[in-house]
Design a protein around this motif. Structure first.
Motif, PDB file in Angstrom:
ATOM      1  N   ILE A  30       0.847  -1.201   0.000  1.00  0.00           N
ATOM      2  CA  ILE A  30       0.000   0.000   0.000  1.00  0.00           C
ATOM      3  C   ILE A  30       0.887   1.257   0.000  1.00  0.00           C
ATOM      4  O   ILE A  30       0.628   2.216  -0.727  1.00  0.00           O
ATOM      5  N   TYR A  31       1.976   1.228   0.797  1.00  0.00           N
ATOM      6  CA  TYR A  31       2.845   2.414   0.857  1.00  0.00           C
ATOM      7  C   TYR A  31       3.580   2.624  -0.462  1.00  0.00           C
ATOM      8  O   TYR A  31       3.887   3.749  -0.837  1.00  0.00           O
ATOM      9  N   GLU A  32       3.844   1.513  -1.182  1.00  0.00           N
ATOM     10  CA  GLU A  32       4.466   1.661  -2.505  1.00  0.00           C
ATOM     11  C   GLU A  32       3.502   2.335  -3.475  1.00  0.00           C
ATOM     12  O   GLU A  32       3.880   3.192  -4.260  1.00  0.00           O
ATOM     13  N   LYS A  33       2.232   1.898  -3.425  1.00  0.00           N
ATOM     14  CA  LYS A  33       1.230   2.481  -4.320  1.00  0.00           C
ATOM     15  C   LYS A  33       0.918   3.926  -3.956  1.00  0.00           C
ATOM     16  O   LYS A  33       0.710   4.766  -4.813  1.00  0.00           O
ATOM     17  N   PHE A  34       0.840   4.186  -2.657  1.00  0.00           N
ATOM     18  CA  PHE A  34       0.434   5.514  -2.198  1.00  0.00           C
ATOM     19  C   PHE A  34       1.487   6.049  -1.218  1.00  0.00           C
ATOM     20  O   PHE A  34       1.261   6.051  -0.003  1.00  0.00           O
ATOM     21  N   PRO A  35       2.623   6.521  -1.732  1.00  0.00           N
ATOM     22  CA  PRO A  35       3.716   6.941  -0.848  1.00  0.00           C
ATOM     23  C   PRO A  35       3.297   8.036   0.142  1.00  0.00           C
ATOM     24  O   PRO A  35       3.794   8.075   1.263  1.00  0.00           O
ATOM     25  N   ILE A  36       2.332   8.867  -0.269  1.00  0.00           N
ATOM     26  CA  ILE A  36       1.919   9.957   0.616  1.00  0.00           C
ATOM     27  C   ILE A  36       1.345   9.411   1.924  1.00  0.00           C
ATOM     28  O   ILE A  36       1.487  10.013   2.986  1.00  0.00           O
ATOM     29  N   LEU A  37       0.708   8.242   1.861  1.00  0.00           N
ATOM     30  CA  LEU A  37       0.100   7.685   3.077  1.00  0.00           C
ATOM     31  C   LEU A  37       1.180   7.327   4.099  1.00  0.00           C
ATOM     32  O   LEU A  37       0.996   7.488   5.301  1.00  0.00           O
ATOM     33  N   LYS A  38       2.297   6.854   3.601  1.00  0.00           N
ATOM     34  CA  LYS A  38       3.384   6.481   4.523  1.00  0.00           C
ATOM     35  C   LYS A  38       3.908   7.711   5.264  1.00  0.00           C
ATOM     36  O   LYS A  38       4.277   7.633   6.433  1.00  0.00           O
ATOM     37  N   GLU A  39       3.906   8.849   4.560  1.00  0.00           N
ATOM     38  CA  GLU A  39       4.372  10.087   5.208  1.00  0.00           C
ATOM     39  C   GLU A  39       3.377  10.588   6.240  1.00  0.00           C
ATOM     40  O   GLU A  39       3.713  11.426   7.069  1.00  0.00           O
ATOM     41  N   ARG A  40       2.131  10.131   6.148  1.00  0.00           N
ATOM     42  CA  ARG A  40       1.073  10.690   6.995  1.00  0.00           C
ATOM     43  C   ARG A  40       0.467   9.669   7.957  1.00  0.00           C
ATOM     44  O   ARG A  40      -0.629   9.875   8.453  1.00  0.00           O
ATOM     45  N   LEU A  41       1.190   8.617   8.251  1.00  0.00           N
ATOM     46  CA  LEU A  41       0.612   7.498   9.008  1.00  0.00           C
ATOM     47  C   LEU A  41      -0.057   7.891  10.321  1.00  0.00           C
ATOM     48  O   LEU A  41      -1.059   7.305  10.711  1.00  0.00           O
ATOM     49  N   ASN A  42       0.527   8.875  11.015  1.00  0.00           N
ATOM     50  CA  ASN A  42       0.012   9.210  12.343  1.00  0.00           C
ATOM     51  C   ASN A  42      -0.878  10.441  12.358  1.00  0.00           C
ATOM     52  O   ASN A  42      -1.244  10.946  13.406  1.00  0.00           O
ATOM     53  N   GLN A  43      -1.246  10.888  11.156  1.00  0.00           N
ATOM     54  CA  GLN A  43      -2.085  12.075  11.040  1.00  0.00           C
ATOM     55  C   GLN A  43      -3.565  11.657  11.044  1.00  0.00           C
ATOM     56  O   GLN A  43      -3.913  10.611  10.497  1.00  0.00           O
ATOM     57  N   ASP A  44      -4.414  12.483  11.664  1.00  0.00           N
ATOM     58  CA  ASP A  44      -5.851  12.198  11.636  1.00  0.00           C
ATOM     59  C   ASP A  44      -6.323  12.162  10.182  1.00  0.00           C
ATOM     60  O   ASP A  44      -6.052  13.071   9.400  1.00  0.00           O
ATOM     61  N   ALA A  45      -7.054  11.108   9.834  1.00  0.00           N
ATOM     62  CA  ALA A  45      -7.456  10.894   8.442  1.00  0.00           C
ATOM     63  C   ALA A  45      -8.289  12.053   7.892  1.00  0.00           C
ATOM     64  O   ALA A  45      -8.219  12.366   6.706  1.00  0.00           O
ATOM     65  N   SER A  46      -9.050  12.715   8.772  1.00  0.00           N
ATOM     66  CA  SER A  46      -9.932  13.784   8.291  1.00  0.00           C
ATOM     67  C   SER A  46      -9.141  15.008   7.840  1.00  0.00           C
ATOM     68  O   SER A  46      -9.689  15.875   7.165  1.00  0.00           O
ATOM     69  N   THR A  47      -7.859  15.102   8.205  1.00  0.00           N
ATOM     70  CA  THR A  47      -7.063  16.260   7.806  1.00  0.00           C
ATOM     71  C   THR A  47      -6.353  16.036   6.467  1.00  0.00           C
ATOM     72  O   THR A  47      -5.671  16.929   5.971  1.00  0.00           O
ATOM     73  N   LEU A  48      -6.507  14.862   5.861  1.00  0.00           N
ATOM     74  CA  LEU A  48      -5.934  14.645   4.533  1.00  0.00           C
ATOM     75  C   LEU A  48      -6.721  15.434   3.489  1.00  0.00           C
ATOM     76  O   LEU A  48      -7.904  15.702   3.680  1.00  0.00           O
ATOM     77  N   SER A  49      -6.056  15.742   2.382  1.00  0.00           N
ATOM     78  CA  SER A  49      -6.768  16.387   1.270  1.00  0.00           C
ATOM     79  C   SER A  49      -7.741  15.384   0.652  1.00  0.00           C
ATOM     80  O   SER A  49      -7.649  14.171   0.907  1.00  0.00           O
ATOM     81  N   GLY A  50      -8.639  15.885  -0.200  1.00  0.00           N
ATOM     82  CA  GLY A  50      -9.616  15.010  -0.846  1.00  0.00           C
ATOM     83  C   GLY A  50      -8.969  13.866  -1.610  1.00  0.00           C
ATOM     84  O   GLY A  50      -9.378  12.707  -1.499  1.00  0.00           O
ATOM     85  N   GLY A  51      -7.942  14.195  -2.379  1.00  0.00           N
ATOM     86  CA  GLY A  51      -7.259  13.160  -3.167  1.00  0.00           C
ATOM     87  C   GLY A  51      -6.562  12.147  -2.277  1.00  0.00           C
ATOM     88  O   GLY A  51      -6.571  10.934  -2.542  1.00  0.00           O
ATOM     89  N   GLU A  52      -5.966  12.645  -1.198  1.00  0.00           N
ATOM     90  CA  GLU A  52      -5.289  11.738  -0.260  1.00  0.00           C
ATOM     91  C   GLU A  52      -6.298  10.833   0.445  1.00  0.00           C
ATOM     92  O   GLU A  52      -6.028   9.649   0.688  1.00  0.00           O
ATOM     93  N   GLN A  53      -7.481  11.394   0.753  1.00  0.00           N
ATOM     94  CA  GLN A  53      -8.519  10.565   1.387  1.00  0.00           C
ATOM     95  C   GLN A  53      -8.997   9.471   0.439  1.00  0.00           C
ATOM     96  O   GLN A  53      -9.285   8.351   0.858  1.00  0.00           O
ATOM     97  N   GLN A  54      -9.061   9.792  -0.863  1.00  0.00           N
ATOM     98  CA  GLN A  54      -9.433   8.772  -1.844  1.00  0.00           C
ATOM     99  C   GLN A  54      -8.399   7.646  -1.826  1.00  0.00           C
ATOM    100  O   GLN A  54      -8.738   6.467  -1.880  1.00  0.00           O
ATOM    101  N   MET A  55      -7.130   8.030  -1.761  1.00  0.00           N
ATOM    102  CA  MET A  55      -6.076   7.014  -1.735  1.00  0.00           C
ATOM    103  C   MET A  55      -6.170   6.169  -0.466  1.00  0.00           C
ATOM    104  O   MET A  55      -5.998   4.946  -0.504  1.00  0.00           O
ATOM    105  N   LEU A  56      -6.452   6.830   0.651  1.00  0.00           N
ATOM    106  CA  LEU A  56      -6.582   6.091   1.912  1.00  0.00           C
ATOM    107  C   LEU A  56      -7.777   5.131   1.845  1.00  0.00           C
ATOM    108  O   LEU A  56      -7.667   3.967   2.269  1.00  0.00           O
ATOM    109  N   ALA A  57      -8.884   5.601   1.292  1.00  0.00           N
ATOM    110  CA  ALA A  57     -10.063   4.727   1.196  1.00  0.00           C
ATOM    111  C   ALA A  57      -9.754   3.517   0.306  1.00  0.00           C
ATOM    112  O   ALA A  57     -10.185   2.390   0.595  1.00  0.00           O
ATOM    113  N   MET A  58      -8.979   3.740  -0.760  1.00  0.00           N
ATOM    114  CA  MET A  58      -8.613   2.617  -1.624  1.00  0.00           C
ATOM    115  C   MET A  58      -7.636   1.689  -0.901  1.00  0.00           C
ATOM    116  O   MET A  58      -7.755   0.467  -0.985  1.00  0.00           O
ATOM    117  N   GLY A  59      -6.678   2.286  -0.191  1.00  0.00           N
ATOM    118  CA  GLY A  59      -5.718   1.477   0.570  1.00  0.00           C
ATOM    119  C   GLY A  59      -6.422   0.635   1.620  1.00  0.00           C
ATOM    120  O   GLY A  59      -6.124  -0.552   1.798  1.00  0.00           O
TER     121      GLY A  59
END
Ligand SMILES: Nc1ncnc2c1ncn2[C@@H]1O[C@H](COP(=O)(O)OP(=O)(O)OP(=O)(O)O)[C@@H](O)[C@H]1O
Ligand SMILES: [Mg+2]
Length: 233
Positions: free
Chosen positions: A116-145
């Motif tokens: 998952i971190y290979e597919k969505f490198p941004i998620l690895k940088e944000r592992l400990n961040q509250d999910a609601s503070t991600l941008s819309g595109g990042e939230q889409q990636m998290l939902a897919m992950g």
């Protein structure tokens, strides 16, 4: 792999899905396109067990699932990325991914987080961040992950491009193709007909609850009706 036969879904007196039949074969990307209110989300939620049909059957790998509970359907190998993403706020990115894996007990999990971190490198940088503070595109990636962490054989995506900038849309569609190459079958629901059909093996066009056209992605892209109604002429 998935066969929908004569499916009808009602909300009270309103019939949102009218006698719909279609199928998804193993390894395919199948796109279901249609305008607002055509019944796309209703079909996806019915496959996931969140809605129940008034008529018809849904058969997944030979077993009828239309009366099963959502968690049973996830356990059987179907996972959904809902419309509008719906990441869990108040939970971190990592906790959201863990939610996706909650039914698993196997030893491959760590490897899958790495994938998952290979597919969505941004998620690895944000592992400990509250999910609601991600941008819309990042939230889409998290939902897919999160959906991928349940290791689905069939992934259901409800309008993954909605609200995203073109560059993010391109990236999301590239990732969907990558997911297919790695062996997961995909049912993709989209209003962005051009993108959805261009990556689809096959597609279906839904109008006010009915399937009105079907064909390969290429055939539908070239169809005069699709061009007129969904591709701006
Ligand atoms: N919970 C509900 N109660 C009553 N009617 C509903 C409910 N959910 C959906 N509908 C109706 O069912 C129809 C199909 O809705 P659905 O959400 O499946 O459409 P959609 O194709 O996903 O549209 P969109 O592209 O706007 O997301 C619409 O007319 C909608 O108003
Ligand atoms: Mg919808």
């Amino acid at each position: 792999m998935l066969k929908i036969e004569n499916l009808s879904v009602h909300y009270g007196m309103i019939q949102a899905v009218k006698d719909v039949s279609f199928e998804v074969k193993e390894g395919e990307i199948v796109s279901l396109i249609g305008a607002n209110g055509a019944g796309k989300t209703t079909i996806l939620r019915t496959i996931s067990g969140l809605n129940h049909p008034s008529k018809g059957t849904i058969t997944f790998e030979g077993t009828q699932i239309q009366k099963k509970a959502p968690r049973k359907i996830v356990a059987q190998g179907i996972s959904q990325v809902p419309e509008g993403r719906h990441v869990f706020s108040g939970l971190t990115v990592l906790e959201n991914l863990e939610m996706g894996a909650y039914l698993r007990k196997d030893s491959e999990m760590q490897k899958d987080y790495e994938h998952i971190y290979e597919k969505f490198p941004i998620l690895k940088e944000r592992l400990n961040q509250d999910a609601s503070t991600l941008s819309g595109g990042e939230q889409q990636m998290l939902a897919m992950g999160r959906a991928l962490m349940s290791k689905p054989r069939l992934l259901l995506l409800d309008e993954p491009s909605m609200g995203l900038a073109p560059i993010f849309i391109q990236e999301i569609f590239n990732i969907i193709q990558e997911i297919q190459k790695q062996g997961t079958t995909v049912l993709l629901i989209e209003q962005n007909a051009k993108m959805a059909l261009s990556i689809a093996d096959r597609g279906y066009v839904l109008e006010t609850g009915k399937v009105v056209l079907s064909g390969t992605g290429q055939e539908l892209l070239e169809s005069e009706e699709v061009k007129k109604a969904y591709l701006g002429g």
